[in-house]
Design a protein around this motif. Structure first.
Motif, short mmCIF file in Angstrom:
data_model
loop_
_atom_site.label_atom_id
_atom_site.label_comp_id
_atom_site.label_asym_id
_atom_site.label_seq_id
_atom_site.Cartn_x
_atom_site.Cartn_y
_atom_site.Cartn_z
N ILE A 1 -18.23 -56.57 -51.73
CA ILE A 1 -18.73 -57.94 -51.69
C ILE A 1 -19.38 -58.29 -53.03
O ILE A 1 -20.25 -57.56 -53.52
N PRO A 2 -18.99 -59.39 -53.68
CA PRO A 2 -19.58 -59.75 -54.98
C PRO A 2 -21.02 -60.22 -54.82
O PRO A 2 -21.44 -60.65 -53.76
N GLY A 3 -21.76 -60.12 -55.91
CA GLY A 3 -23.14 -60.61 -55.93
C GLY A 3 -24.19 -59.53 -55.85
O GLY A 3 -25.39 -59.83 -55.91
N ILE B 1 -27.59 -49.51 -47.96
CA ILE B 1 -26.61 -48.80 -47.13
C ILE B 1 -25.62 -49.81 -46.60
O ILE B 1 -26.00 -50.83 -46.03
N THR B 2 -24.31 -49.55 -46.80
CA THR B 2 -23.28 -50.44 -46.29
C THR B 2 -22.02 -49.60 -46.04
O THR B 2 -22.08 -48.37 -46.04
N ASP B 3 -20.89 -50.27 -45.82
CA ASP B 3 -19.63 -49.57 -45.63
C ASP B 3 -18.70 -49.87 -46.80
O ASP B 3 -19.09 -50.53 -47.77
N GLY C 1 -20.44 -55.16 -43.57
CA GLY C 1 -19.53 -55.42 -44.66
C GLY C 1 -19.03 -56.84 -44.80
O GLY C 1 -17.87 -57.06 -45.13
N THR C 2 -19.86 -57.84 -44.55
CA THR C 2 -19.49 -59.24 -44.77
C THR C 2 -20.57 -59.91 -45.60
O THR C 2 -21.73 -59.49 -45.61
N GLY C 3 -20.18 -60.98 -46.28
CA GLY C 3 -21.14 -61.70 -47.10
C GLY C 3 -22.30 -62.26 -46.30
O GLY C 3 -23.42 -62.35 -46.79
#
Length: 398
Positions: free
Chosen positions: A47-49, A39-41, A14-16
């Protein structure tokens, strides 16, 4: 276009730093005619983009800190996330799963391993991350951003393919432009950033460090600096006192253009920052974040500093006098800056996203429904996938 549409799943924390390379690969795979899911949290979902076409699945991931009392909760979340990922794979039938690090990639890659689906890791930093270390023995290929990777076991090095870090298109478009002209009387444009929210120590040190440069250099300075909102007034006053023109802001939408105009960069050494500096070819003074896990930002500077494209200052030594000293070592004359810019440019890997996509496409060469699910086939797919990616990278370099 490869001639056959396949499905791929990308998993990222969950970070850019983890998600932006995943977004870049998703865009490239979609351009090649494939279908991609993420798949992420819950943090990563914000996160934008993220490309509009990219379907996102939020899974529980669990985190394992230093407190053993929280490990049970983390393990339970990972098992729940693994179960949900397996259900996704049953319906989506991916040809491969690509992990970009961070805890959300752990259940996704554990699920692909148990389902017999080929898996690839992408490591953005020069130190293999914690989750990627846990998964290195289960995957068929490890894509790296640097030629030297710490915390990577020797038995896994045969899986490695050097591809680099994907870079934003606006920045990559500057790669073939000339270094901004810099005559003896011309402006010396300095760009200072410390991450998305700026960095207080840069606000405290950089104005005073620039003020300590020789008068012939100082009077040519034009500074653009990203600061925290609460620091803006104090930094503006520092520059006014030193009579140095400076444009300050908490965020610059046209950062790619400003990087293209800059003669010198001063800031942190995150993986994306290094990738953009080397893509464009900009000399840098790098101050690694001291609390970065496994000191990976310091490791990220190794290739660029060895080549002569950057100078690195540890934060405990980062003072005005040391900054001025390192700037003059890099920029004592226009020829020195141009030479450093060329050295930085030579470290760039502009084909990173294409080479990573080539590597991933090396798995699941059959049609979408003919997914490799047998252990013996997985081993064969690993060698074929790594070779395919490496061969494609060599072809792109010709």
């Amino acid at each position: 276009m490869t001639g056959s549409n396949r499905h791929y799943v990308l998993a990222a924390g969950g970070t850019g730093g983890h998600l932006l390379p995943a977004f870049a690969l998703a865009t490239e795979l979609e351009r090649r005619g494939h279908h991609v899911a993420l798949i992420t949290d819950a943090r990563g979902e914000q996160i934008p983009g993220r490309p509009d076409f990219l379907t996102t699945h939020v899974l529980p991931a669990g985190r394992f800190g230093k407190n053993p009392l929280k490990w049970f909760t983390g393990a339970r979340a990972v098992l729940q996330g693994r179960k949900m990922a397996l259900r996704l794979y049953e319906s989506f039938a991916p040809s491969a799963v690509v992990g970009f690090g961070g805890y959300p990639s752990l259940p996704a890659l554990l699920a692909s391993s148990s389902a017999g689906i080929p898996s690839v890791l992408h490591e953005q930093n020069a130190v293999l991350g914690r989750v990627n270390r846990l998964l290195a023995g289960r995957v068929q290929a490890i894509a790296t951003a640097y030629p030297e990777i710490e915390r990577l076991k020797d038995k896994h090095r045969a899986k490695v393919a050097l591809v680099g870090n994907p870079v934003r298109a606006p920045v990559l478009g500057l790669r073939e432009e000339e270094f901004p002209p810099l005559g003896e009387e011309g402006l010396l444009r300095v760009l200072v950033t410390g991450g998305s929210q700026g960095a207080r120590i840069l606000s405290e040190v950089v104005p005073d460090g620039l003020a300590m440069l020789p008068p012939a250099v100082r009077q040519r300075l034009q500074v653009t600096q990203q600061c925290r909102a609460e620091d803006l007034d104090a930094v503006r006053e520092r520059y006014r006192t030193h009579d140095i023109p400076a444009e300050l802001g908490t965020y610059f939408e046209d950062m790619a253009t400003r990087l293209g105009d800059a003669h010198l960069f001063i800031g942190r050494a995150g993986a994306s920052t290094i990738a953009e500096l080397t893509a464009v070819g900009r000399p840098a003074i790098l101050i690694p974040l001291p609390i970065a896990t496994d000191d990976h930002q310091a490791a990220n500077t190794r290739e660029m500093t060895r080549a002569g494209g950057a100078r690195m200052i540890r934060q405990e030594r980062f003072g005005a006098k040391e900054l001025a000293k390192q700037i003059m070592a890099l920029a004592d004359n226009p020829e020195g800056l141009v030479k450093a810019a060329h050295a930085a440019w030579n470290c760039g890997r502009p084909d990173a996203v294409g080479d990573l996509a080539d590597l991933v496409e090396g798995f699941g060469g059959a049609d979408m429904m003919d997914v490799i699910r047998v252990g013996a086939n997985n081993a064969r797919g690993a060698s074929q996938g790594v070779r395919a990616g490496q061969n494609a990278a060599r072809e792109r370099g010709k």
